[in-house]
Enzyme design. Sequence first.
Site, PDB file in Angstrom:
ATOM      1  N   HIS A 168      -2.517  24.788 -95.036  1.00 37.05           N
ATOM      2  CA  HIS A 168      -3.965  24.714 -95.316  1.00 37.05           C
ATOM      3  C   HIS A 168      -4.199  23.468 -96.189  1.00 37.05           C
ATOM      4  O   HIS A 168      -3.832  22.365 -95.803  1.00 37.05           O
ATOM      5  CB  HIS A 168      -4.378  26.037 -95.976  1.00 37.05           C
ATOM      6  CG  HIS A 168      -5.839  26.273 -96.134  1.00 37.05           C
ATOM      7  ND1 HIS A 168      -6.809  25.530 -95.503  1.00 37.05           N
ATOM      8  CD2 HIS A 168      -6.526  27.200 -96.889  1.00 37.05           C
ATOM      9  CE1 HIS A 168      -8.009  25.992 -95.841  1.00 37.05           C
ATOM     10  NE2 HIS A 168      -7.859  27.001 -96.684  1.00 37.05           N
ATOM     11  N   HIS A 185      -5.284  22.165 -85.685  1.00 38.50           N
ATOM     12  CA  HIS A 185      -6.264  22.962 -86.420  1.00 38.50           C
ATOM     13  C   HIS A 185      -6.564  24.215 -85.629  1.00 38.50           C
ATOM     14  O   HIS A 185      -6.593  24.171 -84.391  1.00 38.50           O
ATOM     15  CB  HIS A 185      -7.559  22.156 -86.627  1.00 38.50           C
ATOM     16  CG  HIS A 185      -8.415  22.713 -87.704  1.00 38.50           C
ATOM     17  ND1 HIS A 185      -9.296  23.743 -87.480  1.00 38.50           N
ATOM     18  CD2 HIS A 185      -8.498  22.395 -89.012  1.00 38.50           C
ATOM     19  CE1 HIS A 185      -9.889  24.031 -88.618  1.00 38.50           C
ATOM     20  NE2 HIS A 185      -9.428  23.242 -89.567  1.00 38.50           N
ATOM     21  N   ASP A 215      -6.892  16.372 -93.385  1.00 35.70           N
ATOM     22  CA  ASP A 215      -5.883  16.012 -94.379  1.00 35.70           C
ATOM     23  C   ASP A 215      -5.051  14.801 -93.996  1.00 35.70           C
ATOM     24  O   ASP A 215      -4.272  14.313 -94.800  1.00 35.70           O
ATOM     25  CB  ASP A 215      -4.935  17.208 -94.610  1.00 35.70           C
ATOM     26  CG  ASP A 215      -5.637  18.327 -95.340  1.00 35.70           C
ATOM     27  OD1 ASP A 215      -6.388  18.024 -96.272  1.00 35.70           O
ATOM     28  OD2 ASP A 215      -5.449  19.490 -94.960  1.00 35.70           O
TER      29      ASP A 215
HETATM   30  N1  ACO Z   1       3.067  19.755 -85.136  1.00 39.40           N
HETATM   31  C1  ACO Z   1       3.715  20.175 -84.024  1.00 39.40           C
HETATM   32  N2  ACO Z   1       3.303  21.219 -83.265  1.00 39.40           N
HETATM   33  C2  ACO Z   1       2.200  21.854 -83.633  1.00 39.40           C
HETATM   34  C3  ACO Z   1       1.459  21.456 -84.780  1.00 39.40           C
HETATM   35  C4  ACO Z   1       1.933  20.364 -85.543  1.00 39.40           C
HETATM   36  N3  ACO Z   1       1.273  19.959 -86.637  1.00 39.40           N
HETATM   37  N4  ACO Z   1       0.396  22.278 -84.935  1.00 39.40           N
HETATM   38  C5  ACO Z   1       0.456  23.153 -83.935  1.00 39.40           C
HETATM   39  N5  ACO Z   1       1.538  22.895 -83.141  1.00 39.40           N
HETATM   40  C6  ACO Z   1       1.898  23.604 -81.889  1.00 39.40           C
HETATM   41  C7  ACO Z   1       2.511  24.962 -82.180  1.00 39.40           C
HETATM   42  O1  ACO Z   1       3.903  24.894 -82.310  1.00 39.40           O
HETATM   43  C8  ACO Z   1       2.075  25.747 -80.962  1.00 39.40           C
HETATM   44  O2  ACO Z   1       2.883  25.367 -79.894  1.00 39.40           O
HETATM   45  P1  ACO Z   1       3.256  26.452 -78.712  1.00 39.40           P
HETATM   46  O3  ACO Z   1       1.943  26.813 -78.083  1.00 39.40           O
HETATM   47  O4  ACO Z   1       4.177  25.717 -77.803  1.00 39.40           O
HETATM   48  O5  ACO Z   1       3.910  27.606 -79.414  1.00 39.40           O
HETATM   49  C9  ACO Z   1       0.675  25.204 -80.678  1.00 39.40           C
HETATM   50  O6  ACO Z   1       0.683  23.850 -81.182  1.00 39.40           O
HETATM   51  C10 ACO Z   1      -0.453  25.980 -81.320  1.00 39.40           C
HETATM   52  O7  ACO Z   1      -0.207  25.998 -82.728  1.00 39.40           O
HETATM   53  P2  ACO Z   1      -0.415  27.267 -83.667  1.00 39.40           P
HETATM   54  O8  ACO Z   1       0.523  27.166 -84.810  1.00 39.40           O
HETATM   55  O9  ACO Z   1      -0.393  28.512 -82.839  1.00 39.40           O
HETATM   56  O10 ACO Z   1      -1.900  27.007 -84.137  1.00 39.40           O
HETATM   57  P3  ACO Z   1      -2.588  27.681 -85.362  1.00 39.40           P
HETATM   58  O11 ACO Z   1      -4.037  27.661 -85.079  1.00 39.40           O
HETATM   59  O12 ACO Z   1      -1.972  29.004 -85.671  1.00 39.40           O
HETATM   60  O13 ACO Z   1      -2.218  26.710 -86.591  1.00 39.40           O
HETATM   61  C11 ACO Z   1      -2.291  24.909 -88.106  1.00 39.40           C
HETATM   62  C12 ACO Z   1      -3.056  25.700 -87.030  1.00 39.40           C
HETATM   63  C13 ACO Z   1      -1.720  25.873 -89.153  1.00 39.40           C
HETATM   64  C14 ACO Z   1      -3.267  23.972 -88.790  1.00 39.40           C
HETATM   65  C15 ACO Z   1      -1.157  24.116 -87.425  1.00 39.40           C
HETATM   66  O14 ACO Z   1      -1.701  23.219 -86.480  1.00 39.40           O
HETATM   67  C16 ACO Z   1      -0.282  23.354 -88.441  1.00 39.40           C
HETATM   68  O15 ACO Z   1       0.637  23.921 -89.007  1.00 39.40           O
HETATM   69  N6  ACO Z   1      -0.601  22.033 -88.684  1.00 39.40           N
HETATM   70  C17 ACO Z   1       0.130  21.263 -89.678  1.00 39.40           C
HETATM   71  C18 ACO Z   1      -0.372  21.606 -91.085  1.00 39.40           C
HETATM   72  C19 ACO Z   1      -1.748  21.062 -91.357  1.00 39.40           C
HETATM   73  O16 ACO Z   1      -2.053  19.899 -91.106  1.00 39.40           O
HETATM   74  N7  ACO Z   1      -2.598  21.924 -91.939  1.00 39.40           N
HETATM   75  C20 ACO Z   1      -3.954  21.545 -92.350  1.00 39.40           C
HETATM   76  C21 ACO Z   1      -4.976  22.182 -91.458  1.00 39.40           C
HETATM   77  S1  ACO Z   1      -6.588  21.625 -91.924  1.00 39.40           S
HETATM   78  C22 ACO Z   1      -6.958  22.542 -93.285  1.00 39.40           C
HETATM   79  O17 ACO Z   1      -6.509  23.635 -93.492  1.00 39.40           O
HETATM   80  C23 ACO Z   1      -7.841  21.960 -94.234  1.00 39.40           C
END
Ligand code: ACO
Length: 475
Positions: A272, A313, A370
Amino acid sequence: MNDQKTTKHTVTVTNNATGQALELPVYTGTHGTPVVDTRSMHSKMGMFTYDPGFKSTASCSSEITYIDGDAGVLLYRGYPIEELAEKSCYLEVCYLLLYGELPTATQFDEFRQMITMHTMVNEGLKDFMRGFRHDAHPMSILVGVVGALGSFFHDSLDIHDPRHQEISAHRLIAKMPTIAAASFRYSRGEPPVYPRNKYCYAENFLNMMFSYPTYKYEVDPDHSRVLDKLLILHADHEQNASTSTVRLAGSSLANPFAAISAGIGALWGPAHGGANEAVIKMLEQIGHPREIARYVERAKDKDDPFRLMGFGHRVYKNYDPRAKLIRIEAHALLAKHGRLGPLFETALELERIALEDEYFLERKLYPNVDFYSGLIYRSIGIPTSMFTVLFAMARTIGWIAQWKEMINDPERVIGRPRQLYVGPAQRSFHPRLERGHIPGETGCAGRKHRCSHGHEWPGDKNGQRKAKGEGCDDC
Ligand code: ACO
């Protein structure tokens, strides 16, 4: 709160095992995905809905912020984020989020005056801060100090009193920069700087961060302008993890300082608000643009916990509109100061490579808010450990506006999700002595061990443990 939701359709859920059908109302809001009201499912069908991570669950109705994740749209009280970032200022956006309308000139003057009046914190908080380890992370200080604020205002914590709600909101908005800057100064062993009424919100924060008794600090107008814009972009984001935490904690009727302290804790994680700090660490770890391809491969590998921080996201399946604006700002600021620097080059190249990669395209993973914000913070001299603190400072208005909406919502009940229990089936307790404990030991709370008949177990004549399965001396 106005009840804006309308019911035109229904959805029927059929239990295929019994044939029982349940018709559920569908509500349509001003914009966005309709929601099915599943509240009667348990009483009428004896079932809960199952949705870990709330991927398909609306936890409340809200008038504050709207996101269209597919189109990359973000509105505060109906106003597009691009227009607010361009034409408004952070305090005006605070007023808008809190009261629902843009202020008139008089309303704005009064509001600014009110916030300025509340920027000081009780001197007792300095002693409270001294209890933290000298090298504490500023976020841990923020979580503690904001929670402790409630103890200074116990005369105005009637959460149902509209005046108490308002004064708590003003106090939180006003004191957050003072506490945020003080947490940084403390972690550096430096004296806190008092707020100055002559400065605007962002200038005041920068002055409290960077001025010293030993030399005159001039706030760079470029820095305060870009900081004000970043505060606007982070001000609210509907029911994200930290805001939902604030609403959940507040639904128990806890005071707003405690609820917002809980939200700060939820924001801290790298999935987050902690992502802005994690992005810089990741860019430093990548080190050079030639290494990017290797890290992109790692991010795609499911056996590797590495993820591209600042990418992806839950809601945006398009470019995050905030990231678009921050990217432009980062470019302008860093170019103006002639400090584009290797990290920015690496970030641009990483974005380019990821956005051409099938894995990221298929999953609609774009840079989020971010990805570039840390580069801006860094260019204005904010240390990495303060990035998430700045996010918390900006988001405080969103949290308090959402808290106030939740408290005044006639549909409010304590937030209490249900679960699917998959643990052991009911079984009988085995007394300690049957699990190898020594006779004569007292258990927790001074209770004596008992045999499986419930008799107190004295052990054998020599105080030795009896063989497994043997009863007590009385049995
Ligand atoms: N790098 C690589 N793969 C990713 C990333 C990433 N940053 N984000 C998502 N994925 C992939 C997942 O592995 C998943 O793949 P799959 O379908 O093959 O299993 C798919 O994309 C969907 O991702 P989820 O984790 O299911 O998406 P969710 O909505 O649960 O998570 C989150 C969203 C937590 C933001 C995620 O994208 C992440 O961890 N990003 C990196 C951290 C980040 O930048 N957080 C800030 C978010 S903005 C904020 O909170 C202000």
